[in-house]
Scaffold this active site. Structure first.
Site, PDB file in Angstrom:
ATOM      1  N   PHE A   2     -31.030-106.879 -59.690  1.00  0.00           N
ATOM      2  CA  PHE A   2     -31.501-106.347 -58.675  1.00  0.00           C
ATOM      3  C   PHE A   2     -31.476-107.094 -57.462  1.00  0.00           C
ATOM      4  CE2 PHE A   2     -33.715-104.476 -62.338  1.00  0.00           C
ATOM      5  CZ  PHE A   2     -33.419-103.322 -62.167  1.00  0.00           C
ATOM      6  N   SER A  39     -31.286 -98.778 -65.605  1.00  0.00           N
ATOM      7  CA  SER A  39     -32.250 -99.531 -65.368  1.00  0.00           C
ATOM      8  C   SER A  39     -33.052 -99.168 -63.960  1.00  0.00           C
ATOM      9  CB  SER A  39     -31.922-101.069 -65.238  1.00  0.00           C
ATOM     10  OG  SER A  39     -31.376-101.344 -66.813  1.00  0.00           O
ATOM     11  N   CYS A  46     -38.240-104.681 -64.810  1.00  0.00           N
ATOM     12  CA  CYS A  46     -36.932-103.750 -65.124  1.00  0.00           C
ATOM     13  C   CYS A  46     -37.377-102.784 -66.436  1.00  0.00           C
ATOM     14  CB  CYS A  46     -35.776-104.783 -65.342  1.00  0.00           C
ATOM     15  SG  CYS A  46     -34.409-103.826 -66.238  1.00  0.00           S
ATOM     16  N   THR A  48     -36.419 -98.748 -68.124  1.00  0.00           N
ATOM     17  CA  THR A  48     -35.266 -97.646 -68.621  1.00  0.00           C
ATOM     18  C   THR A  48     -35.582 -96.473 -68.243  1.00  0.00           C
ATOM     19  OG1 THR A  48     -34.364 -99.436 -70.341  1.00  0.00           O
ATOM     20  CG2 THR A  48     -33.676 -97.148 -70.458  1.00  0.00           C
ATOM     21  N   ALA A  62     -43.312-100.987 -73.127  1.00  0.00           N
ATOM     22  CA  ALA A  62     -43.834-101.631 -74.322  1.00  0.00           C
ATOM     23  C   ALA A  62     -45.172-102.440 -74.068  1.00  0.00           C
ATOM     24  CB  ALA A  62     -42.650-102.560 -74.781  1.00  0.00           C
ATOM     25  N   HIS A 100     -37.416-109.427 -64.538  1.00  0.00           N
ATOM     26  CA  HIS A 100     -38.295-109.853 -65.875  1.00  0.00           C
ATOM     27  C   HIS A 100     -39.256-110.678 -65.016  1.00  0.00           C
ATOM     28  CE1 HIS A 100     -34.338-109.919 -68.113  1.00  0.00           C
ATOM     29  NE2 HIS A 100     -34.852-108.951 -68.000  1.00  0.00           N
ATOM     30  N   THR A 145     -39.256-114.638 -48.507  1.00  0.00           N
ATOM     31  CA  THR A 145     -39.102-115.988 -48.292  1.00  0.00           C
ATOM     32  C   THR A 145     -40.547-116.693 -48.505  1.00  0.00           C
ATOM     33  OG1 THR A 145     -37.246-115.610 -46.949  1.00  0.00           O
ATOM     34  CG2 THR A 145     -38.472-117.697 -46.585  1.00  0.00           C
TER      35      THR A 145
END
Length: 214
Positions: A2, A39, A46, A48, A62, A100, A145
């Protein structure tokens, strides 16, 4: 992969607990055209797409995802930042974001400054080596930033566009956010650590010697 440029603020419609937690999210991104298995970043995590219908789609989280992100606290009505995966050839307007989540942090302070909104966040010790002034960070999936770095905190400034198009401006002191450190910084830190050899470890001095930081 991404970019951290948020495309829509979605709204959680249903959360169905189970071995895998199902989350239905309403969006203006045209969910009916989502491909099953694609995704999507939800507040920087991230996930699905496993089902879609009308203007909503379903993802599954999960137990590890619920433990390591803020998604475990999401419920009907929760607003979440959404970004579909980067397509090859797209402009990279933010920075490389994997989706992640490295850690959950919380808001320490907020204040206006000119037309911007300054926000300070807790900096988890394990992520401190990857933060430098004017480096990049993804907060709830938003590419930002880093304007200031302290021993246990860091700060960013939200321009009016970011305030309008993401959920971050509405976060109050004490609220939790997902953090993803800069991917390039993590690889550099890993490489430097390996070059130091066993027991060498990674320190601020090592990072600066490699040309990073002020």
């Amino acid at each position: 992969m991404f970019t951290g440029l948020i495309q829509d603020i979605g709204v959680v419609e249903r959360v169905i607990p189970g071995g895998m937690t199902d989350v239905w999210i309403r969006t203006a991104l045209g969910a009916r055209d989502f491909a099953l298995g694609e995704s999507i970043a939800v507040d920087g995590a991230c996930l699905t797409v496993v089902e879609r219908g009308g203007d909503s789609f379903r993802v599954q989280a999960a137990p590890e995802t619920l433990r390591r992100t803020t998604l475990g606290g999401a419920g009907p009505g929760s607003r979440v930042n959404l970004e579909r995966a980067l397509a090859l050839g797209d402009r990279l307007g933010g920075h490389l974001v994997s989706g992640h989540v490295d850690a959950v942090s919380e808001v320490l302070e907020t204040r206006p400054e000119g037309g911007s909104w300054v926000m300070l966040f807790r900096l988890p010790p394990e992520l401190a080596p990857f933060f430098i002034e004017k480096g990049s960070v993804a907060i709830d999936g938003i590419s930002l930033t880093v304007n200031s770095v302290g021993p246990d905190r860091f700060g960013v400034q939200l321009i009016p566009e970011t305030q309008e198009r993401t959920t971050l401006r509405a976060k109050a002191v004490g609220e939790r956010v997902n953090l993803e450190a800069d991917m390039i910084g993590k690889y550099v830190a890993r490489l430097v650590s390996l070059r130091q050899g066993p027991g060498g470890g990674l320190s601020e001095a090592v990072i600066k010697a490699a040309g990073f930081g002020g």
